[in-house]
Design a protein around this motif. Sequence first.
Motif, PDB file in Angstrom:
ATOM      1  N   LEU A 155      -1.780  -8.451   6.359  1.00 61.20           N
ATOM      2  CA  LEU A 155      -2.673  -7.711   5.467  1.00 61.20           C
ATOM      3  C   LEU A 155      -4.109  -8.202   5.597  1.00 61.20           C
ATOM      4  O   LEU A 155      -4.361  -9.401   5.740  1.00 61.20           O
ATOM      5  CB  LEU A 155      -2.212  -7.856   4.017  1.00 61.20           C
ATOM      6  CG  LEU A 155      -0.830  -7.284   3.695  1.00 61.20           C
ATOM      7  CD1 LEU A 155      -0.439  -7.626   2.265  1.00 61.20           C
ATOM      8  CD2 LEU A 155      -0.796  -5.784   3.908  1.00 61.20           C
ATOM      9  N   LYS A 156      -5.031  -7.282   5.541  1.00 58.06           N
ATOM     10  CA  LYS A 156      -6.450  -7.595   5.671  1.00 58.06           C
ATOM     11  C   LYS A 156      -7.118  -7.603   4.307  1.00 58.06           C
ATOM     12  O   LYS A 156      -7.091  -6.612   3.578  1.00 58.06           O
ATOM     13  CB  LYS A 156      -7.126  -6.574   6.583  1.00 58.06           C
ATOM     14  CG  LYS A 156      -8.596  -6.880   6.867  1.00 58.06           C
ATOM     15  CD  LYS A 156      -9.185  -5.867   7.828  1.00 58.06           C
ATOM     16  CE  LYS A 156     -10.647  -6.170   8.124  1.00 58.06           C
ATOM     17  NZ  LYS A 156     -11.236  -5.171   9.043  1.00 58.06           N
ATOM     18  N   VAL A 157      -7.720  -8.728   3.963  1.00 53.01           N
ATOM     19  CA  VAL A 157      -8.444  -8.857   2.706  1.00 53.01           C
ATOM     20  C   VAL A 157      -9.686  -7.979   2.754  1.00 53.01           C
ATOM     21  O   VAL A 157     -10.356  -7.867   3.779  1.00 53.01           O
ATOM     22  CB  VAL A 157      -8.828 -10.318   2.443  1.00 53.01           C
ATOM     23  CG1 VAL A 157      -9.653 -10.443   1.170  1.00 53.01           C
ATOM     24  CG2 VAL A 157      -7.587 -11.186   2.341  1.00 53.01           C
ATOM     25  N   GLY A 158      -9.992  -7.337   1.637  1.00 55.95           N
ATOM     26  CA  GLY A 158     -11.168  -6.484   1.570  1.00 55.95           C
ATOM     27  C   GLY A 158     -10.838  -5.018   1.750  1.00 55.95           C
ATOM     28  O   GLY A 158     -11.683  -4.156   1.520  1.00 55.95           O
ATOM     29  N   GLU A 159      -9.604  -4.729   2.163  1.00 63.43           N
ATOM     30  CA  GLU A 159      -9.152  -3.348   2.294  1.00 63.43           C
ATOM     31  C   GLU A 159      -8.157  -3.051   1.179  1.00 63.43           C
ATOM     32  O   GLU A 159      -7.416  -3.916   0.730  1.00 63.43           O
ATOM     33  CB  GLU A 159      -8.470  -3.122   3.654  1.00 63.43           C
ATOM     34  CG  GLU A 159      -9.375  -3.346   4.859  1.00 63.43           C
ATOM     35  CD  GLU A 159     -10.293  -2.164   5.107  1.00 63.43           C
ATOM     36  OE1 GLU A 159     -10.207  -1.179   4.351  1.00 63.43           O
ATOM     37  OE2 GLU A 159     -11.095  -2.235   6.057  1.00 63.43           O
ATOM     38  N   SER A 160      -8.138  -1.796   0.727  1.00 64.95           N
ATOM     39  CA  SER A 160      -7.166  -1.409  -0.289  1.00 64.95           C
ATOM     40  C   SER A 160      -5.762  -1.476   0.307  1.00 64.95           C
ATOM     41  O   SER A 160      -5.583  -1.440   1.527  1.00 64.95           O
ATOM     42  CB  SER A 160      -7.448   0.009  -0.783  1.00 64.95           C
ATOM     43  OG  SER A 160      -7.340   0.940   0.285  1.00 64.95           O
ATOM     44  N   ALA A 161      -4.767  -1.580  -0.547  1.00 65.72           N
ATOM     45  CA  ALA A 161      -3.385  -1.669  -0.080  1.00 65.72           C
ATOM     46  C   ALA A 161      -2.491  -0.857  -1.007  1.00 65.72           C
ATOM     47  O   ALA A 161      -2.091  -1.318  -2.074  1.00 65.72           O
ATOM     48  CB  ALA A 161      -2.928  -3.126  -0.022  1.00 65.72           C
ATOM     49  N   ALA A 162      -2.202   0.367  -0.611  1.00 65.85           N
ATOM     50  CA  ALA A 162      -1.343   1.251  -1.402  1.00 65.85           C
ATOM     51  C   ALA A 162       0.112   0.980  -1.038  1.00 65.85           C
ATOM     52  O   ALA A 162       0.477   0.960   0.142  1.00 65.85           O
ATOM     53  CB  ALA A 162      -1.696   2.708  -1.138  1.00 65.85           C
ATOM     54  N   VAL A 163       0.943   0.773  -2.050  1.00 67.71           N
ATOM     55  CA  VAL A 163       2.331   0.371  -1.828  1.00 67.71           C
ATOM     56  C   VAL A 163       3.283   1.499  -2.203  1.00 67.71           C
ATOM     57  O   VAL A 163       3.162   2.093  -3.277  1.00 67.71           O
ATOM     58  CB  VAL A 163       2.683  -0.885  -2.656  1.00 67.71           C
ATOM     59  CG1 VAL A 163       4.109  -1.334  -2.370  1.00 67.71           C
ATOM     60  CG2 VAL A 163       1.693  -1.999  -2.373  1.00 67.71           C
ATOM     61  N   GLY A 182      -6.019  -0.271   4.906  1.00 66.41           N
ATOM     62  CA  GLY A 182      -7.061   0.141   5.836  1.00 66.41           C
ATOM     63  C   GLY A 182      -6.482   0.983   6.954  1.00 66.41           C
ATOM     64  O   GLY A 182      -5.761   1.949   6.722  1.00 66.41           O
ATOM     65  N   TYR A 183      -6.764   0.577   8.203  1.00 68.78           N
ATOM     66  CA  TYR A 183      -6.220   1.277   9.364  1.00 68.78           C
ATOM     67  C   TYR A 183      -4.764   0.895   9.640  1.00 68.78           C
ATOM     68  O   TYR A 183      -4.118   1.496  10.501  1.00 68.78           O
ATOM     69  CB  TYR A 183      -7.049   0.973  10.616  1.00 68.78           C
ATOM     70  CG  TYR A 183      -8.350   1.726  10.696  1.00 68.78           C
ATOM     71  CD1 TYR A 183      -8.413   3.066  10.339  1.00 68.78           C
ATOM     72  CD2 TYR A 183      -9.520   1.112  11.140  1.00 68.78           C
ATOM     73  CE1 TYR A 183      -9.604   3.777  10.414  1.00 68.78           C
ATOM     74  CE2 TYR A 183     -10.729   1.812  11.219  1.00 68.78           C
ATOM     75  CZ  TYR A 183     -10.754   3.143  10.859  1.00 68.78           C
ATOM     76  OH  TYR A 183     -11.930   3.846  10.932  1.00 68.78           O
ATOM     77  N   HIS A 184      -4.256  -0.124   8.958  1.00 65.54           N
ATOM     78  CA  HIS A 184      -2.916  -0.628   9.233  1.00 65.54           C
ATOM     79  C   HIS A 184      -1.901  -0.032   8.259  1.00 65.54           C
ATOM     80  O   HIS A 184      -2.168   0.093   7.069  1.00 65.54           O
ATOM     81  CB  HIS A 184      -2.868  -2.150   9.121  1.00 65.54           C
ATOM     82  CG  HIS A 184      -3.910  -2.854   9.915  1.00 65.54           C
ATOM     83  ND1 HIS A 184      -4.033  -2.703  11.272  1.00 65.54           N
ATOM     84  CD2 HIS A 184      -4.883  -3.722   9.552  1.00 65.54           C
ATOM     85  CE1 HIS A 184      -5.029  -3.451  11.715  1.00 65.54           C
ATOM     86  NE2 HIS A 184      -5.569  -4.074  10.689  1.00 65.54           N
TER      87      HIS A 184
END
Length: 205
Positions: A155-163, A182-184
Amino acid sequence: LLEAGGEYLRITATDMERRVVTKAACAPGNLGPVVVPPKALLATLPTTGYVDLISSDGHLVAETERSKVTIPAGDARDFPPAPLMMDAQSLGQLNVGLFREVAKSAATDVTRPVLMGVYLDGENMVAADGFNMSIAPCPLATTGIIVPASVANLLKVGESAAVKWVPSSVPRLGGIVRIVNGYHTIYAQCIDGTYPAYKQLMPTP
């Protein structure tokens, strides 16, 4: 698994328990789908600049200004398919920074698989190894899933993370979690089992 279309290269990798899908900007082209060994591909990529990727006769040709490498490619039809997410439940937004910090307290002992994850119970995120325990608020719409702590490194800090989460049809099995960061996009098999009653270990005020 590499597949180019338009201005992005779609990249997918999996170890059968976790699956990561991401994309990288590229010149318009039409590559793949083609499967290549990740270590062989990484060894050919320059740290700066661009690389031309060409699929040819069961191989991937990676060409830069200074080198040209041919990598044996596999059949994309043999690559494991993505998990089905038709019945996915939206759980909300995950705080990536907190998740990464809490995950550091998870166990690494494979004989205690439940403790190798981060427990999300709709109120908190919790990780413990039998000696230390980390807790942080995590108001997600779930009554309890255990996400592998190893997901934190993806996971990249600073990007939103929808679960989102797909429950298993078999009781007590963990189901599958999908996190769009993000893009991931990360898919992970949740850890099966019952997490210890961590609140009983918390000191009373």
